[in-house]
Design a protein around this motif. Sequence first.
Motif, mmCIF file in Angstrom:
data_model
loop_
_atom_site.group_PDB
_atom_site.id
_atom_site.type_symbol
_atom_site.label_atom_id
_atom_site.label_comp_id
_atom_site.label_asym_id
_atom_site.label_seq_id
_atom_site.Cartn_x
_atom_site.Cartn_y
_atom_site.Cartn_z
ATOM 1 N N PRO A 130 21.905 16.180 53.153
ATOM 2 C CA PRO A 130 22.437 16.194 54.515
ATOM 3 C C PRO A 130 21.548 15.402 55.469
ATOM 4 O O PRO A 130 20.321 15.499 55.436
ATOM 5 C CB PRO A 130 22.425 17.687 54.870
ATOM 6 C CG PRO A 130 22.538 18.391 53.550
ATOM 7 C CD PRO A 130 21.761 17.539 52.586
ATOM 8 N N GLY A 131 22.172 14.600 56.301
ATOM 9 C CA GLY A 131 21.434 13.779 57.240
ATOM 10 C C GLY A 131 20.966 12.460 56.666
ATOM 11 O O GLY A 131 20.426 11.618 57.392
ATOM 12 N N LEU A 132 21.158 12.251 55.373
ATOM 13 C CA LEU A 132 20.726 11.019 54.727
ATOM 14 C C LEU A 132 21.870 10.362 53.961
ATOM 15 O O LEU A 132 22.154 9.183 54.144
ATOM 16 C CB LEU A 132 19.551 11.308 53.777
ATOM 17 C CG LEU A 132 18.867 10.096 53.142
ATOM 18 C CD1 LEU A 132 18.286 9.172 54.205
ATOM 19 C CD2 LEU A 132 17.766 10.542 52.174
ATOM 20 N N GLU A 167 25.784 5.908 52.302
ATOM 21 C CA GLU A 167 26.194 6.662 53.486
ATOM 22 C C GLU A 167 27.708 6.742 53.606
ATOM 23 O O GLU A 167 28.221 7.210 54.620
ATOM 24 C CB GLU A 167 25.590 6.022 54.732
ATOM 25 C CG GLU A 167 24.069 6.017 54.723
ATOM 26 C CD GLU A 167 23.463 5.279 55.913
ATOM 27 O OE1 GLU A 167 22.803 5.951 56.731
ATOM 28 O OE2 GLU A 167 23.652 4.052 56.007
ATOM 29 N N TRP A 184 16.531 18.211 46.624
ATOM 30 C CA TRP A 184 16.383 18.340 48.083
ATOM 31 C C TRP A 184 15.956 19.772 48.372
ATOM 32 O O TRP A 184 16.601 20.726 47.938
ATOM 33 C CB TRP A 184 17.701 18.017 48.774
ATOM 34 C CG TRP A 184 17.711 18.299 50.242
ATOM 35 C CD1 TRP A 184 16.880 17.774 51.190
ATOM 36 C CD2 TRP A 184 18.592 19.184 50.940
ATOM 37 N NE1 TRP A 184 17.191 18.277 52.442
ATOM 38 C CE2 TRP A 184 18.237 19.143 52.314
ATOM 39 C CE3 TRP A 184 19.651 20.004 50.539
ATOM 40 C CZ2 TRP A 184 18.915 19.895 53.281
ATOM 41 C CZ3 TRP A 184 20.320 20.758 51.509
ATOM 42 C CH2 TRP A 184 19.948 20.694 52.859
ATOM 43 N N GLY A 230 15.933 20.726 54.949
ATOM 44 C CA GLY A 230 15.309 19.980 56.033
ATOM 45 C C GLY A 230 15.100 18.530 55.654
ATOM 46 O O GLY A 230 16.015 17.854 55.194
ATOM 47 N N SER A 231 13.890 18.038 55.820
ATOM 48 C CA SER A 231 13.555 16.642 55.531
ATOM 49 C C SER A 231 12.797 16.474 54.221
ATOM 50 O O SER A 231 12.275 15.401 53.949
ATOM 51 C CB SER A 231 12.715 16.064 56.685
ATOM 52 O OG SER A 231 13.425 16.119 57.901
ATOM 53 N N ASP A 266 10.009 13.267 55.139
ATOM 54 C CA ASP A 266 10.732 12.616 56.236
ATOM 55 C C ASP A 266 11.994 11.904 55.735
ATOM 56 O O ASP A 266 12.296 10.792 56.146
ATOM 57 C CB ASP A 266 9.817 11.633 56.972
ATOM 58 C CG ASP A 266 9.140 10.628 56.042
ATOM 59 O OD1 ASP A 266 9.560 10.534 54.870
ATOM 60 O OD2 ASP A 266 8.199 9.953 56.489
ATOM 61 N N LEU A 267 12.716 12.563 54.817
ATOM 62 C CA LEU A 267 13.972 12.045 54.281
ATOM 63 C C LEU A 267 13.814 10.661 53.666
ATOM 64 O O LEU A 267 14.650 9.777 53.841
ATOM 65 C CB LEU A 267 15.059 12.019 55.372
ATOM 66 C CG LEU A 267 15.614 13.378 55.805
ATOM 67 C CD1 LEU A 267 16.642 13.209 56.914
ATOM 68 C CD2 LEU A 267 16.239 14.125 54.619
#
Length: 289
Positions: free
Chosen positions: A153-155, A180, A208, A211-212, A238-239
Motif C-alpha cells: 500500500p502506498g507504493l 503502479e 511488507w 507502514g513503510s 522508507d518504501l
Amino acid sequence: MGLRTLRVPLILSLLAFGVIAGAETTYVVEDREGYNAWPMIATLGDRLVISYSRGKAHDVFETCRDAFVRASTNGARTWTPERVFAGSAQGSELAEGAGHDAKGNLLFWVLCRNKSRVTHELYRSSDAVRFERIAVPKLEPVPIQMMDIVPVPGLGLVSLWFAGSYRSDGGHRWGYLLSEDDGATWRQVTVGRDLGKADWPTEPSLVWLGGSRLLALARVEPLADKSKTSLLQLQSDDLGKTWRMSQTAVTDVQQATPALLYDAASDLLTLYYFQRGAALMKRRTATAA
C-alpha cells in the motif's frame, strides 16, 4: 530465531509441496519423468495454485520447456491435471515469481529464453484456468530471475530481481520492479550494482511489514575460496527509497532459496529453507518488531 528441523526426502525428479503442521507430510504434485523444477506457489481464494517447468535437465536454455499450472482445493492432497499456460517450440518457458494484484488475481512471472532473446513475461488469472499475458517489460540489465510479487500500500506491486553471472565474482546487481497500475507497466529500479558474490543477494524473498517497512532475505552463491556464507538481510524503512544490507546468523544455507512469510496479527516472521546435501527442510521464527 528459533529453529525447527524436519527431514524430507531428496528426490531430484519429484516436485512436491510439503505442509508443515506439527508433523512431517509430503504431497506429490508431479512425478513424471524429467527435471520437474522451479515451483512457484500462491493462493487464489481457497485454492493453492502452483506453476512449474519440466525439462530433461537443469538447463534454462533447453528448448521445448513449457510452464505448467495445477491447483488444489484440499490443502495440497490432490491436484488438478496439469495445463500449459506458457509455452513455445522455439525456446524455454520457466516458471519464476508468483503473487497477486490489488484485486486478488493471480500473477505469475515466466522467464522466456531462446538463443537470441531473454524476456520476463507476466501472466494474470482470476480462476487458475484461463491465463492472460499482460506485460513484457523492457529491462536493463535483464534479470536472471524475477521474484514474487508483493502488493505494498502506498507504493504498488513490488518484485525483487537480481542480475549477473554465476561464473564471475564481480559486476552483479539487484533491485526491484515497481508497478503502479496493477501490473500493466513496470519501472525498474537498481539498488545495488558492481557487487562481488559475497554481497550479491540472489533469489530474495520479500515481505511488507506494514507502514513503510520492507524486509527481504536472500541467499549468497558459493564463494571461490569456499568460505562459509550466510543469508543476507535487505531492509527498507522508507518504501524502497533506501536499503540496508547485512549478514544474518543463518549459515546452514549453502545454495538454499529462502521463503519468508509474515503474519501481521502476531507480528511473526517465519523463514523456510532447504539445506542441500543434508536434505533438511528447516524453519526459523522471529518477531518483526
